[in-house]
Scaffold this active site. Structure first.
Site, short mmCIF file in Angstrom:
data_model
loop_
_atom_site.label_atom_id
_atom_site.label_comp_id
_atom_site.label_asym_id
_atom_site.label_seq_id
_atom_site.Cartn_x
_atom_site.Cartn_y
_atom_site.Cartn_z
N CYS A 119 175.67 22.02 103.21
CA CYS A 119 174.34 22.65 102.89
C CYS A 119 173.31 21.48 103.43
CB CYS A 119 174.48 22.73 101.23
SG CYS A 119 174.88 21.37 100.31
N CYS A 176 173.04 27.59 97.36
CA CYS A 176 173.72 27.22 96.46
C CYS A 176 172.23 27.41 95.18
CB CYS A 176 173.90 25.85 96.19
SG CYS A 176 172.64 24.54 96.37
N GLU A 197 174.24 25.97 105.73
CA GLU A 197 172.78 26.20 105.23
C GLU A 197 172.33 24.73 105.81
OE1 GLU A 197 169.20 24.69 103.70
OE2 GLU A 197 171.16 23.51 103.25
N SER A 227 176.40 17.22 99.94
CA SER A 227 176.65 16.92 101.19
C SER A 227 176.02 15.79 101.70
CB SER A 227 175.80 18.18 102.06
OG SER A 227 176.44 19.40 101.66
N ARG A 280 179.07 23.35 95.96
CA ARG A 280 179.75 22.26 97.19
C ARG A 280 180.25 20.94 96.54
NH1 ARG A 280 176.59 25.93 98.48
NH2 ARG A 280 176.92 27.17 100.44
N CYS A 307 167.69 24.01 98.31
CA CYS A 307 169.00 24.70 98.88
C CYS A 307 168.62 26.41 98.46
CB CYS A 307 170.09 24.38 98.51
SG CYS A 307 171.29 25.42 99.44
N HIS A 319 170.46 23.36 91.72
CA HIS A 319 169.37 22.28 91.67
C HIS A 319 168.35 22.51 90.56
CE1 HIS A 319 170.41 19.92 95.28
NE2 HIS A 319 170.67 21.02 95.84
N CYS A 373 172.27 20.22 110.02
CA CYS A 373 172.99 19.09 110.60
C CYS A 373 173.77 19.17 112.13
CB CYS A 373 174.37 18.63 109.90
SG CYS A 373 174.04 18.23 107.98
#
Ligand code: SF4
Ligand code: SF4
Lengths: 628, 412
Positions: free
Chosen positions: A602, A97, A46, A558, A535, A94, A101, A605
């Protein structure tokens, strides 16, 4: 504590000889023969991630840099809003996931307002979150990670008969009935793949690393992997429905509010509960009959590199209590942190007993669990594209002010990270000045070292049945195994949770929301929502003044794992996990993406490969358009 | 407000918006039918792009029930607002979808729409990626990374020049010369990337509210100057499929419609397909009878909530929102935000984060002022009318509340 504050040892910079660089866009070779590789985009994650890695003559990664290449500013956007609305917005951090959040922000507000939610609400939230773990881990393993182990093209050479025997073997080892067992089933799937491969255009399988020597499974094992990949597409669609039953939809459920949940109709409806249980049952059967057997299979095939200390970042320094060296290829930091998750009683935040424990294990020392001191959590921006205040900041007082300094663009258009300066949109979080790894493996280690009986049972069962040593877990494949073991553990527990909910409702308790006086509690307060995302450790910190959010910061899993170096060169989990790893073919970044995927990134990158000194060769020209 | 006015507002909210003309007369449909048939015949002449096996053949091999497929085709026909006689054509179009190469691009996104695509049930995602469309590039799903991934995209653009559909997920940051988002070894900015890849697309589809209007990144104060695709891509057929995330049925619907007719579906002024965004949530809401009866949830978890009352007073923006989730719902029809007792947050409308996404009715919202921009969400209802309606509906709600209290006290 100082020992693990490992910075990459950079040898003294040699005199800058005119570099004999073989230019090739995304990679170049320096005077020492080290290859610098850019991997951007890292796919099957992600977000937007770039990795740059430096690979020496023996094909060993000697340095690595992780950079997120996208910024949205959600922390700024939620400021000055009504705290009750923030959860919906932060959920959009996100979509993978999804929901986690949401819960963390709502909990931060509830913590600030000192609200304890009713039992039904706690159970519904656990079920929504548990459904997410099951769904997310399954999709991660099959659709985001499996192609790092499974060679789709090689599966065309499998013998379907032998495949069925092989599938039975691994299912037996796991102690469950195989999800797919018929010769005809494997044959049909293989035919479908053969046709697909013959046509030439492979769609999402196009340009993969098929045939690379780092693929270690047999053709039959590859066919099992492909068959489960396809079947899992089906299963995940159903697992997502579990979240929708009590959440309204997936992705991005909508039933959680400050004070409780809204789905009072759904929990009263026996048909809903029955559907939930039916999907849970089918999903669990696939987890046990496919996911776990595949982990036994991959764990066995990759055990050698998983226990190869010579490929580890830390192996020589860190000895566990096992009397053995731990840490193999991809092992990385060997320091783990978990905030805990799934409250099991109604005594309130941070007091209730929890399914996942809270704590820290340092330097692979499995004899000691450290308590988390929240005041020691800080974020640093030395290497991140933000304006710093000079010192690392606690998230309650964190700031998010972008200061982009760009990449170094070369004449041929290729751009490299300025790794000595700022090089990522991710901040660098530290615990007591050091980097730690978060995620399923961290949760497992923290639970194990805390003496959690359930975790011990599942981990020991895995080790006994597979015949693998415990040291195998401290590696790339170990991280992947930890996630699978956790999935089974949660799936089993959810049967009890859903029964508990049904029973509580049947007893006449229909309460789903705790009333509160908004004006009074929102005048001046602060709270944090600290628990786990699939994660890893996820925290939201919020200050509230006059009914509005006055400051908000999130440190996502992350951020911990993928963050750039700290103020004193402290290296993060991704970068550490890459260093030491041998690659078969530097042209094909298979081992790099496999290790990065084992964290289940996630973010958006990317990875670049740079030289052994951690410095770019002096060949780049700064492109004025990106030097801000 | 006089009784008269109140009544008229109430009337506005109790009649169907019917901005879609679902019955255009026989000759219209006869002509369309012939056109679609011709188009499908032409498509059949084309070699499948990837020479895939037939979809029908594949569903049989997969052991899927043909009846299920036809059931799906007839539901989809209805969703596309076509008469039932089109069902065989829709089924055939699904079979022919593998003539359509798709490039899926992710910008300032959360991958929520990619996840939503994975939830597609008709057709299912494995069929979509193996048999139906030719998914040439999709960051979240594809095997290759780095330069191999970039090469895959370049080849697809080259090979399918002018033929591919470009799906875009996520907004486009324009601040700081676009450097809030970069992709690839050359660190190309998202905006340049979008311009380059859209150039040779047959049509561009913005999926999700971020790609459509800027979405969450563009919420006030829009730190990165994020905009939607329609602000960047010009001179191309462009379709918006908003919602957060977009419903996978609508994504498939758009592709199908394209295959079926060779054209983009009929769009509203915000470039949303009318088959999906022609009605307000409020028009087809299962709690509507309670709205009309003045029965509201007053606070979470109360008696009203336990009895599925209308959610207007706890913030439902169904009356302002054009979308089809009240009809098709989510996750194979399992549930939806109003079903679950939360209410609609207006996620398919422009600027909904600043205008609609809070748990109070519009009138007493404790939110930031909207960031500006012209209200053009609804062709038939202008801003003034909608706002008036919002107030009117508030009055309707308040009046019924008072009435309810009176009843409790036995005054009525
Ligand atoms: S519209 Fe919603 S689901 Fe789609 S990318 Fe934006 S935040 Fe994610
Ligand atoms: S719940 Fe929302 S959409 Fe449904 S009737 Fe009430 S206001 Fe309208």
């Amino acid at each position: 504590m100082a020992e693990n504050n490992a910075t990459v040892e950079t040898t003294e910079s040699t005199e800058t000889t005119a570099p004999a660089v073989e230019e090739k866009g995304y990679h170049k070779t320096d005077a020492n023969g080290n290859k610098h590789i850019i991997v951007d985009p890292i796919t099957r994650i992600e977000g937007h991630l770039r990795i740059e890695a430096v690979i020496d003559k023996d094909n060993r990664i000697v340095d690595a840099f992780s950079s997120s290449t996208m910024f949205r500013g959600i922390e700024t956007i939620v400021k000055n809003r009504d705290p009750r609305d923030v959860g919906l917005m932060t959920m959009r951090i996100c979509g993978v996931c999804t929901g986690t959040h949401y819960q963390r922000s709502i909990e931060a507000v509830e913590d600030a307002f000192n609200i304890t939610i009713p039992k039904n609400a706690r159970l519904v939230r656990n079920l929504i979150q548990g459904a997410l773990y099951m769904h997310d881990h399954l999709v991660h393993f099959y659709h985001l990670h499996a192609l790092d182990f499974v060679d789709v093209v090689a599966a065309t050479k499998a013998d379907p008969k032998a495949t069925a025997v092989e599938a039975q073997k691994w299912a037996d080892m796991a102690g469950h009935a195989p999800a797919i067992s018929g010769v005809a089933d494997f044959k049909a799937i293989q035919d479908r793949i053969i046709k697909f491969v013959k046509e030439g255009r492979l769609g999402i399988f196009g340009n993969g690393y098929w045939g690379n020597n780092a693929y270690k499974l047999t053709p039959e094992q590859n066919l099992i992997g492909v068959a489960h990949y396809l079947k899992a597409l089906d299963i995940q669609r159903d697992l997502a429905k579990m979240q929708a039953i009590f959440g309204g939809k997936n992705p991005h459920p909508q039933s959680i509010v400050v004070g409780g949940v809204t789905c009072v109709q759904d929990i009263q409806n026996p048909a809903r509960i029955a559907l939930f249980k039916q999907i849970l049952k089918e999903g669990t059967a696939f987890i046990k009959g496919a996911y776990l057997p595949d982990i036994y299979m991959a764990g066995t095939a990759y055990a050698k590199e998983a226990t190869d200390g010579s490929q580890a970042f830390h192996a020589t320094k860190h000895k566990g209590t096992l009397g053995k060296e731990i840490g193999g290829a991809g092992g990385g930091l060997l320091s783990y942190m978990a905030y805990g998750d799934f409250r099991l009683d109604d005594t309130g935040f941070y007091k209730a007993e929890s399914f996942f424990k809270r704590g820290i294990v340092l330097d692979g020392d499995l004899s000691k669990i450290h308590e988390i001191d929240e005041s020691k959590i800080t974020e640093d921006v030395t290497h991140s594209w933000y304006e710093g205040t000079g010192a690392p900041e606690h998230p309650y007082d964190g700031t998010t002010n972008p200061k982009y300094t760009g990449l170094e663009k070369r004449d041929d258009g290729y751009a490299y990270l300025k790794t000595d300066e700022k090089y990522s949109w991710i901040k660098s979080p530290l615990y007591d000045g050091r980097k730690v790894e978060v995620g399923p493996l961290a949760r497992m280690v923290v639970n194990y070292v805390s003496g959690d009986e359930r975790t011990k049972k599942y981990v020991e069962n895995f080790l006994k049945r597979s015949g693998l040593p415990i040291t195998v877990l401290f590696s790339t494949v170990g991280r992947t195994a930890g996630r699978a073991i956790e999935t089974e553990m949660i799936a089993d527990a959810m049967f009890d949770w859903v029964d508990e909910l049904a029973k509580n409702v049947a007893s006449g308790d229909l309460s789903t929301w705790q009333d509160f006086d908004f004006d009074e509690v929102s005048a001046d307060s602060k709270g944090r929502g600290m628990a786990e995302a699939p994660r890893g450790a996820l925290g939201h910190w919020m200050r509230i003044k006059d009914g509005k959010v006055s400051n908000f910061q999130a440190i996502v899993p992350s951020t911990w794992n993928a963050g750039p170096r700290g103020p004193n060169g402290e290296i993060g989990a991704y970068e550490a996990a890459l260093i030491g790893t041998k690659v078969e073919n530097p042209e094909e970044p298979l081992e790099i993406i496999r290790t990065i995927h084992s964290f289940d990134p996630c973010i958006a990158c990317a990875v670049h490969v740079v030289d052994t000194k951690g410095k770019e060769l002096a060949v780049y020209k700064v492109d004025p358009t990106c030097a801000f | 407000m006089s009784n008269n006015k109140e009544e008229s507002v109430k009337k506005l909210f109790t009649t169907q918006s019917a901005s879609v003309n679902t019955n255009r007369g026989e000759s219209y449909y006869a002509e369309l039918y012939a056109k679609c048939q011709k188009r499908l015949d032409e498509l059949k002449q084309l070699k499948p792009l990837n020479n895939r096996m037939d979809f029908l053949e594949s569903i049989e091999e997969e052991g899927l029930d043909r009846r299920d497929f036809l059931k799906w085709a007839s539901a989809t026909t209805a969703m596309l607002m076509l008469p039932a006689s089109f069902t065989p054509l829709v089924a055939e179009a699904a079979v022919l979808m593998n003539r359509v190469p798709v490039i899926w691009m992710e910008l300032q996104d959360c991958a929520g729409n990619s996840e939503a695509l994975l939830r597609s049930d008709g057709p299912q995602i494995d069929e979509i990626i193996l048999d139906i469309i030719s998914l040439e590039f999709h960051e979240t799903l594809q095997a290759a990374s780095g330069h191999q991934a970039e090469k895959q995209m370049e080849e697809a653009i080259e090979h399918f020049k002018g033929k591919y559909l470009l799906f875009v997920e996520g907004s486009v940051p324009l601040g700081m010369e676009g450097y809030y988002g970069t992709i690839g070894a050359k660190a190309e900015t998202f905006v340049d990337h979008l311009k380059r890849v859209s150039k040779d697309a047959a049509a561009v589809v913005a999926v999700g509210s971020c790609a459509t209007y800027g979405g969450i990144p563009a919420a006030a104060p829009n730190p990165t100057d994020a905009v939607g695709v329609m602000d960047i891509v010009k001179g191309k057929p462009l379709i918006n499929i908003p919602a957060c995330p977009a419903n996978p049925s609508n994504m498939v619907g758009v592709i199908l419609h394209y295959v079926l007719t060779g054209n983009v579906p009929e769009l509203d002024s915000l470039l949303r397909p009318k088959f999906a965004f022609g009605y307000r949530i409020h028009d087809n809401c299962e709690r509507r009878a309670h709205f009309d009866a003045g029965e509201y949830v007053e606070e979470w978890g109360d008696e009203g909530a336990k009895n599925n009352f209308c959610l207007y007073k706890v913030g439902c923006k169904g009356p302002m929102t054009f979308n089809n989730c009240s009809i098709i719902r989510y996750n194979e029809g399992v549930n939806w935000p109003i079903g679950v007792g939360r209410g609609c947050i207006g996620c398919s409308e422009p600027d909904f984060w600043d205008k609609y996404a809070y748990e109070r009715p519009m009138a007493n919202a404790n939110i930031k002022a909207p960031t500006g921009g012209v209200e053009k969400s609804v062709d038939e209802f202008g801003l003034g009318l909608l706002t008036a309606a919002g107030i009117g509906i508030g009055i309707h709600a308040a009046a019924s509340y008072v009435a309810g209290k009176k009843e409790e006290r036995g005054e009525a």
